[in-house]
Write a protein that holds these residues in place. Structure first.
Motif, short mmCIF file in Angstrom:
data_model
loop_
_atom_site.label_atom_id
_atom_site.label_comp_id
_atom_site.label_asym_id
_atom_site.label_seq_id
_atom_site.Cartn_x
_atom_site.Cartn_y
_atom_site.Cartn_z
N PHE A 1 0.82 -1.22 0.00
CA PHE A 1 0.00 0.00 0.00
C PHE A 1 0.86 1.27 0.00
O PHE A 1 0.49 2.27 -0.62
N ILE A 2 2.00 1.22 0.66
CA ILE A 2 2.90 2.39 0.63
C ILE A 2 3.31 2.67 -0.82
O ILE A 2 3.28 3.80 -1.30
N GLU A 3 3.65 1.57 -1.51
CA GLU A 3 4.05 1.71 -2.92
C GLU A 3 2.92 2.30 -3.77
O GLU A 3 3.14 3.20 -4.57
N THR A 4 1.71 1.77 -3.54
CA THR A 4 0.56 2.26 -4.33
C THR A 4 0.28 3.73 -4.04
O THR A 4 -0.06 4.50 -4.93
N GLY B 1 2.70 5.80 -5.87
CA GLY B 1 2.56 5.74 -7.32
C GLY B 1 1.14 6.03 -7.79
O GLY B 1 0.67 7.17 -7.68
N PRO B 2 0.45 4.97 -8.23
CA PRO B 2 -0.84 5.14 -8.91
C PRO B 2 -1.88 5.93 -8.11
O PRO B 2 -2.67 6.67 -8.70
N ALA B 3 -1.90 5.81 -6.78
CA ALA B 3 -2.98 6.44 -6.01
C ALA B 3 -2.58 7.82 -5.48
O ALA B 3 -3.32 8.41 -4.68
N LEU C 1 -5.44 4.00 3.58
CA LEU C 1 -4.96 4.31 4.94
C LEU C 1 -5.74 3.52 5.99
O LEU C 1 -5.17 3.07 6.98
N ASP C 2 -7.05 3.32 5.74
CA ASP C 2 -7.85 2.50 6.66
C ASP C 2 -7.31 1.08 6.73
O ASP C 2 -7.16 0.50 7.80
N ILE C 3 -7.01 0.52 5.54
CA ILE C 3 -6.50 -0.86 5.51
C ILE C 3 -5.14 -0.92 6.21
O ILE C 3 -4.85 -1.84 6.97
#
Ligand code: ADP
Length: 269
Positions: free
Chosen positions: A56-59, A62-64, A75-77
């Motif tokens: 998720f850090i990567e996403t 990048g894309p998000a 962030l919730d996840i």
């Protein structure tokens, strides 16, 4: 099986006899295997949420990056995964502490009925949220017992929380405190606390393994519920320290009952 027997004569003024030390090498090998297994399990359990966090850090980098809605969701996840790691570490510390304490007799005394009322009150909101009626029976009076209050709170908290989490589909969880004049296994007077649910129950082949570290009937479900798989292992060590017993009964489709038997007096350890 390798076995070594050493017999030492003891000649103290107040004691004469022999001490027998039996060293079972196969037991040592088994302990080593279990230790390796445990380390592998811990690493795996920690890596699962860590991998999710790194993804998720990567996403988010990048894309998000410019997607506010996705960012909030991720962030919730991430918060949930970090919470999972936190719980796992807390349970590992707890487990190591109760293992160390197991051979030390609890120094304090407790009042079991009040202790149970406290745990049930703490878990009442969770039960209500799961639409489970949580009843406590037989805990009106005062039940002084030898024991460690914090540890016994942990025992009943874990058992009642499990009953709500896994057996809550039955809608009712009942905690019952009872005095037993003569408990045959403990060979004397005892107090019994049972936590019964009317959920799906557990298949018999799982019952003997439930108190093993990281043993779960349904790993996915346990994770979903925020479980670490260590709760019943912690419970078992604490009950051992109190020289008590844990009895697990379950019938598929009818529910489960976890009964803690605590001796009225703790003998020599
Ligand atoms: P967890 O963190 O997974 O809840 P525990 O050691 O507390 O770990 O419990 C081990 C497993 O035992 C659970 O994952 C669940 O599969 C099973 N279990 C425990 N209590 C109950 C119950 N009341 N009804 C059905 N299954 C249960």
């Amino acid at each position: 099986v390798f076995c070594e027997v050493t017999v030492t004569a003891l000649d103290a003024p107040d004691f004469s006899g022999a001490a027998v030390a039996i060293e079972d090498r196969s037991r040592d090998e088994e302990t080593e295997l279990m230790r390796r297994d445990f380390v592998a399990n811990v690493s795996h359990e920690l890596r699962t949420p860590l991998t999710a966090l790194m993804g998720f850090i990567e996403t988010l980098r990048g894309p998000a990056r410019n997607d506010a809605a996705a960012r909030d969701r991720f962030l919730d996840i991430m918060e949930r995964e970090a919470g999972r790691m936190n719980r796992l570490i807390a349970d590992l510390l707890s487990l190591s502490r109760v293992e160390q304490d197991e051979r030390r007799r609890p120094a304090q005394g407790i009042e079991l009925a009040g202790l149970l009322r406290g745990v049930v009150a703490t878990l009442a909101p969770a039960a209500a949220a799961a639409e489970v009626r949580l009843d406590l029976l037989g805990a009106e009076g005062q039940v002084p017992l030898p024991g460690d209050a914090d540890q016994l709170v942990q025992v009943f908290h874990n058992l009642i929380e499990n009953a709500v989490k896994y057996g809550g589909t039955g809608g009712v969880v009942t905690v019952t405190l009872e005095h037993l004049e003569h408990e045959p296994v403990l060979r004397g007077p005892a107090w019994s606390v049972s936590v019964a649910d009317r959920g799906e129950g557990i298949d018999p082949q799982h019952l003997p393994r439930l108190t093993e570290r990281f043993y779960r009937v349904d790993t996915h479900r346990s994770r979903e519920q925020g479980g670490t798989g260590l709760g019943l292992a912690i419970v078992k060590h604490i009950i051992n320290r109190h020289r008590g017993r844990l009895r697990i009964e379950s019938h598929r489709g009818e529910g489960s009952r976890f009964t803690v038997l605590l001796p009225q007096k703790i003998g020599r350890i």
